[in-house]
Write a protein that holds these residues in place. Structure first.
Motif, PDB file in Angstrom:
ATOM      1  N   ASP A   1      30.941  23.220  67.450  1.00  0.00           N
ATOM      2  CA  ASP A   1      32.059  22.292  67.622  1.00  0.00           C
ATOM      3  C   ASP A   1      32.102  21.682  69.020  1.00  0.00           C
ATOM      4  OD1 ASP A   1      32.699  24.554  69.043  1.00  0.00           O
ATOM      5  OD2 ASP A   1      34.560  24.986  67.979  1.00  0.00           O
ATOM      6  N   GLU A   2      31.087  22.019  69.855  1.00  0.00           N
ATOM      7  CA  GLU A   2      30.973  21.563  71.235  1.00  0.00           C
ATOM      8  C   GLU A   2      32.137  22.045  72.099  1.00  0.00           C
ATOM      9  OE1 GLU A   2      30.011  17.422  71.616  1.00  0.00           O
ATOM     10  OE2 GLU A   2      28.017  17.722  70.737  1.00  0.00           O
ATOM     11  N   LYS A   3      32.760  23.131  71.694  1.00  0.00           N
ATOM     12  CA  LYS A   3      33.770  23.802  72.510  1.00  0.00           C
ATOM     13  C   LYS A   3      33.086  24.908  73.306  1.00  0.00           C
ATOM     14  CE  LYS A   3      36.903  21.287  70.522  1.00  0.00           C
ATOM     15  NZ  LYS A   3      37.415  20.057  71.200  1.00  0.00           N
ATOM     16  N   LEU A   4      33.657  25.239  74.448  1.00  0.00           N
ATOM     17  CA  LEU A   4      33.099  26.232  75.351  1.00  0.00           C
ATOM     18  C   LEU A   4      33.768  27.581  75.115  1.00  0.00           C
ATOM     19  CD1 LEU A   4      31.273  26.843  77.830  1.00  0.00           C
ATOM     20  CD2 LEU A   4      33.211  26.179  79.278  1.00  0.00           C
ATOM     21  N   TYR A   5      32.956  28.608  74.825  1.00  0.00           N
ATOM     22  CA  TYR A   5      33.457  29.958  74.556  1.00  0.00           C
ATOM     23  C   TYR A   5      33.060  30.874  75.715  1.00  0.00           C
ATOM     24  CZ  TYR A   5      34.277  28.311  69.802  1.00  0.00           C
ATOM     25  OH  TYR A   5      34.736  27.613  68.700  1.00  0.00           O
ATOM     26  N   LEU A   6      34.020  31.650  76.217  1.00  0.00           N
ATOM     27  CA  LEU A   6      33.820  32.510  77.376  1.00  0.00           C
ATOM     28  C   LEU A   6      34.245  33.936  77.059  1.00  0.00           C
ATOM     29  CD1 LEU A   6      35.700  30.237  79.975  1.00  0.00           C
ATOM     30  CD2 LEU A   6      33.340  29.996  79.205  1.00  0.00           C
ATOM     31  N   THR A   7      33.511  34.911  77.578  1.00  0.00           N
ATOM     32  CA  THR A   7      33.882  36.312  77.388  1.00  0.00           C
ATOM     33  C   THR A   7      34.290  36.935  78.720  1.00  0.00           C
ATOM     34  OG1 THR A   7      31.696  37.318  77.782  1.00  0.00           O
ATOM     35  CG2 THR A   7      32.118  36.431  75.577  1.00  0.00           C
ATOM     36  N   VAL A   8      35.402  37.694  78.696  1.00  0.00           N
ATOM     37  CA  VAL A   8      35.904  38.370  79.895  1.00  0.00           C
ATOM     38  C   VAL A   8      36.074  39.854  79.581  1.00  0.00           C
ATOM     39  CG1 VAL A   8      37.748  38.514  81.607  1.00  0.00           C
ATOM     40  CG2 VAL A   8      37.120  36.287  80.635  1.00  0.00           C
TER      41      VAL A   8
ATOM     42  N   ARG B   1      42.119  39.666  80.716  1.00  0.00           N
ATOM     43  CA  ARG B   1      40.985  40.592  80.615  1.00  0.00           C
ATOM     44  C   ARG B   1      40.815  41.138  79.196  1.00  0.00           C
ATOM     45  NH1 ARG B   1      43.017  44.506  85.267  1.00  0.00           N
ATOM     46  NH2 ARG B   1      44.978  43.903  84.243  1.00  0.00           N
ATOM     47  N   GLY B   2      39.548  41.421  78.832  1.00  0.00           N
ATOM     48  CA  GLY B   2      39.252  41.987  77.521  1.00  0.00           C
ATOM     49  C   GLY B   2      39.407  40.978  76.387  1.00  0.00           C
ATOM     50  N   LYS B   3      39.040  39.711  76.660  1.00  0.00           N
ATOM     51  CA  LYS B   3      39.307  38.637  75.704  1.00  0.00           C
ATOM     52  C   LYS B   3      38.112  37.688  75.570  1.00  0.00           C
ATOM     53  CE  LYS B   3      43.794  39.888  75.886  1.00  0.00           C
ATOM     54  NZ  LYS B   3      43.828  40.772  77.046  1.00  0.00           N
ATOM     55  N   ILE B   4      38.190  36.812  74.558  1.00  0.00           N
ATOM     56  CA  ILE B   4      37.305  35.660  74.436  1.00  0.00           C
ATOM     57  C   ILE B   4      38.174  34.414  74.448  1.00  0.00           C
ATOM     58  CG2 ILE B   4      35.724  34.387  72.914  1.00  0.00           C
ATOM     59  CD1 ILE B   4      34.508  37.000  72.079  1.00  0.00           C
ATOM     60  N   PHE B   5      37.735  33.397  75.217  1.00  0.00           N
ATOM     61  CA  PHE B   5      38.485  32.155  75.373  1.00  0.00           C
ATOM     62  C   PHE B   5      37.704  30.977  74.788  1.00  0.00           C
ATOM     63  CE2 PHE B   5      40.187  35.022  78.456  1.00  0.00           C
ATOM     64  CZ  PHE B   5      41.533  34.686  78.580  1.00  0.00           C
ATOM     65  N   ARG B   6      38.449  29.935  74.454  1.00  0.00           N
ATOM     66  CA  ARG B   6      37.847  28.705  73.932  1.00  0.00           C
ATOM     67  C   ARG B   6      38.485  27.507  74.642  1.00  0.00           C
ATOM     68  NH1 ARG B   6      39.321  25.445  69.078  1.00  0.00           N
ATOM     69  NH2 ARG B   6      37.455  24.495  68.156  1.00  0.00           N
ATOM     70  N   PHE B   7      37.617  26.665  75.232  1.00  0.00           N
ATOM     71  CA  PHE B   7      38.069  25.502  75.977  1.00  0.00           C
ATOM     72  C   PHE B   7      37.315  24.255  75.528  1.00  0.00           C
ATOM     73  CE2 PHE B   7      38.884  29.036  78.905  1.00  0.00           C
ATOM     74  CZ  PHE B   7      40.175  28.754  79.340  1.00  0.00           C
ATOM     75  N   ASN B   8      37.881  23.098  75.816  1.00  0.00           N
ATOM     76  CA  ASN B   8      37.113  21.866  75.770  1.00  0.00           C
ATOM     77  C   ASN B   8      36.146  21.878  76.948  1.00  0.00           C
ATOM     78  OD1 ASN B   8      38.439  20.689  73.472  1.00  0.00           O
ATOM     79  ND2 ASN B   8      40.185  20.216  74.808  1.00  0.00           N
ATOM     80  N   ASP B   9      35.168  20.986  76.936  1.00  0.00           N
ATOM     81  CA  ASP B   9      34.134  21.021  77.978  1.00  0.00           C
ATOM     82  C   ASP B   9      34.686  20.765  79.372  1.00  0.00           C
ATOM     83  OD1 ASP B   9      34.643  18.290  77.500  1.00  0.00           O
ATOM     84  OD2 ASP B   9      32.617  17.735  78.110  1.00  0.00           O
ATOM     85  N   ASP B  10      35.888  20.153  79.475  1.00  0.00           N
ATOM     86  CA  ASP B  10      36.479  19.877  80.779  1.00  0.00           C
ATOM     87  C   ASP B  10      37.496  20.927  81.217  1.00  0.00           C
ATOM     88  OD1 ASP B  10      38.516  19.364  79.005  1.00  0.00           O
ATOM     89  OD2 ASP B  10      38.931  17.333  79.717  1.00  0.00           O
TER      90      ASP B  10
ATOM     91  N   HIS C   1      32.696  45.741  84.364  1.00  0.00           N
ATOM     92  CA  HIS C   1      33.026  45.087  83.093  1.00  0.00           C
ATOM     93  C   HIS C   1      33.645  43.699  83.263  1.00  0.00           C
ATOM     94  CE1 HIS C   1      33.539  49.544  81.780  1.00  0.00           C
ATOM     95  NE2 HIS C   1      32.269  49.220  82.001  1.00  0.00           N
ATOM     96  N   TYR C   2      32.892  42.835  83.912  1.00  0.00           N
ATOM     97  CA  TYR C   2      33.358  41.466  84.129  1.00  0.00           C
ATOM     98  C   TYR C   2      33.169  40.588  82.890  1.00  0.00           C
ATOM     99  CZ  TYR C   2      33.472  42.387  89.203  1.00  0.00           C
ATOM    100  OH  TYR C   2      33.749  42.884  90.470  1.00  0.00           O
ATOM    101  N   GLY C   3      32.267  40.967  81.991  1.00  0.00           N
ATOM    102  CA  GLY C   3      31.933  40.071  80.884  1.00  0.00           C
ATOM    103  C   GLY C   3      31.031  38.970  81.392  1.00  0.00           C
ATOM    104  N   GLY C   4      31.488  37.713  81.282  1.00  0.00           N
ATOM    105  CA  GLY C   4      30.729  36.603  81.863  1.00  0.00           C
ATOM    106  C   GLY C   4      29.876  35.814  80.898  1.00  0.00           C
ATOM    107  N   GLY C   5      29.923  36.142  79.583  1.00  0.00           N
ATOM    108  CA  GLY C   5      29.130  35.400  78.612  1.00  0.00           C
ATOM    109  C   GLY C   5      29.699  34.005  78.369  1.00  0.00           C
ATOM    110  N   MET C   6      28.813  33.043  78.100  1.00  0.00           N
ATOM    111  CA  MET C   6      29.229  31.667  77.827  1.00  0.00           C
ATOM    112  C   MET C   6      28.303  31.034  76.810  1.00  0.00           C
ATOM    113  SD  MET C   6      30.326  29.646  81.295  1.00  0.00           S
ATOM    114  CE  MET C   6      28.798  29.986  82.173  1.00  0.00           C
ATOM    115  N   VAL C   7      28.880  30.159  75.964  1.00  0.00           N
ATOM    116  CA  VAL C   7      28.067  29.391  75.020  1.00  0.00           C
ATOM    117  C   VAL C   7      28.887  28.203  74.530  1.00  0.00           C
ATOM    118  CG1 VAL C   7      28.783  30.573  72.881  1.00  0.00           C
ATOM    119  CG2 VAL C   7      26.487  29.599  73.049  1.00  0.00           C
ATOM    120  N   PHE C   8      28.202  27.131  74.177  1.00  0.00           N
ATOM    121  CA  PHE C   8      28.841  26.035  73.461  1.00  0.00           C
ATOM    122  C   PHE C   8      28.650  26.262  71.974  1.00  0.00           C
ATOM    123  CE2 PHE C   8      28.912  23.734  77.480  1.00  0.00           C
ATOM    124  CZ  PHE C   8      30.105  23.016  77.360  1.00  0.00           C
ATOM    125  N   GLY C   9      29.728  26.156  71.217  1.00  0.00           N
ATOM    126  CA  GLY C   9      29.647  26.297  69.777  1.00  0.00           C
ATOM    127  C   GLY C   9      29.170  25.011  69.123  1.00  0.00           C
TER     128      GLY C   9
END
Length: 390
Positions: free
Chosen positions: A165-172, A195-204, A155-163
């Motif tokens: 809003d051009e922010k980076l969303y990650l699933t863990v 763990r067990g979360k979704i994160f949001r970052f700027n592209d850097d 259960h690593y997750g590992g999903g990624m997408v740009f919204g």
């Protein structure tokens, strides 16, 4: 006698084929366009012919669908661990998502998620950004290292997408196989645990100023909590809403709409059953929980979903496609706004485990098969001039 036999053979040949029914819309068929991939997980198109493919038990490779060539990308971090020689059932270690930066044509930046190992300590989910220069990665930067490292392989997750809003969303994922191994505050509910979360970052990799506030002790970049194992997340183009898949235990597979600050309830709330019958999760305030948009009554193991906006299948415009590992399913959902109106399982006579459905720049629809001889399959129209078996 011979004449009678010949007449019967000719009659049977005439019965084997029949014309495609005129439904007003093209019917789908599969075409294998590439093979020889080692459990491919994700695909990122650089052009209509070239694409980066992440192999769960292999490498990051550049494939050319026309020339049928595959080239290994050099310079990938050496802390990658895969599930070759697996000891534990369900070992999910490997390489996961690969996506390109929204301005890839200008900056050549890509993002990859994978299982990172630390000798003598364990493994965890890692997300990196790198520059693709020819057939090599340079300027590698860690976006998120989802510590702590653990001995668990699940259960690593590992999903990624740009919204939009051009922010980076990650699933863990929450990394546990048995719920009985949960601490007093379940991992997915602990805002101090990645763990067990979704994160949001700027592209850097920096933190957006408008991220939801989970408190001063929360891990940086936190956007949503209460997940078990989300492997796929995708942008709905006509609404700019993000949707993600979620793995349950005994049933409990879901499709969710991402909302800032949401709690999706795991392990206290699930549409399925817990694996550990002797575990009682803490009660949560149900008013604060976000319900799924859809859940299955049987196990699907949904993975890398995709919204279709191409023109080859006009009846599928803006539909959601969700592949599944269990029973090799492929689902199509018709959606109005953010409401699922109907669901159809495709190719039920030709099932294959699939990790990802993706659309090419020209709007063609592809899927990846989760096999040691993994394939890229194009889903294309069956023209009326063709014939289908009776």
């Amino acid at each position: 006698m011979r004449c009678t036999f010949l007449i019967l053979c000719l009659s049977c040949l005439g019965c084997v084929q029949k014309e495609i029914p005129d439904t007003g819309f093209p019917l789908p068929q599969k075409e294998i366009v590439f093979s020889g991939l080692n459990k491919p997980w994700s695909i990122a198109f650089l052009s209509e012919q070239e694409a980066l493919v992440s192999e769960k038990n292999g490498s990051l490779v550049l494939v050319n669908l026309g020339a049928k060539t595959k080239k290994v990308i050099k310079g990938f971090p050496t802390d990658l661990t895969d599930s070759i020689g697996v000891v534990h059932f369900g070992d999910n270690s490997g390489m996961y998502e690969v996506i390109t930066h929204p301005d890839f044509d200008k900056n050549q930046l890509i993002y990859v998620s994978y299982a990172s190992k630390k000798p003598g300590v364990g493994r965890t989910t890692k997300f990196i950004r790198a520059k693709l220069e020819g057939d090599s990665l340079t300027a590698i930067q860690t976006i998120l290292l989802a510590e702590p490292y653990t001995k668990d392989d699940y259960h690593y997750g590992g999903g990624m997408v740009f919204g939009a809003d051009e922010k980076l969303y990650l699933t863990v994922g929450e990394r546990l196989f048995w719920e009985r191994d949960e601490p007093t505050v379940p991992i997915a509910q602990d805002v101090q645990d990645t763990r067990g979360k979704i994160f949001r970052f700027n592209d850097d990799g920096s933190i957006p100023h408008d991220n939801p506030d989970f408190g001063e002790n929360a891990v940086p970049g936190l956007y949503a909590i209460g997940l078990r194992n989300s492997q796929g997340i995708a942008l709905q183009p006509d609404t700019n809403v993000l949707w993600f898949t979620e793995h349950g235990t005994i049933q409990g597979d879901e499709i969710n709409k991402l909302e800032a600050g949401a709690n999706y309830g795991w392990p206290s709330s699930t549409t399925g059953k817990l694996r550990s019958k002797d575990y009682t999760p803490p009660k949560l305030d149900e008013k604060t929980l976000t319900d799924p948009i859809w859940f299955w009554l049987h196990t699907v193991a949904p993975t890398g979903l995709c919204f279709y906006t191409g023109d080859e299948f006009p009846q599928w415009k803006n539909n959601l496609f969700v592949p599944g590992l269990s029973r090799g399913s492929l689902w199509r959902f018709r959606i109005e706004g953010t409401t699922i109106k109907s669901a159809e399982e495709l190719f039920i006579d030709d099932r294959v485990r699939s990790r990802k459905v993706r659309q090419s720049p020209d709007g063609k629809l592809y899927m990846l098969t989760d096999e040691e001889d993994g394939k890229i399959i194009r889903i294309k129209p069956m023209h009326k001039s063709s014939s289908i078996p009776e």
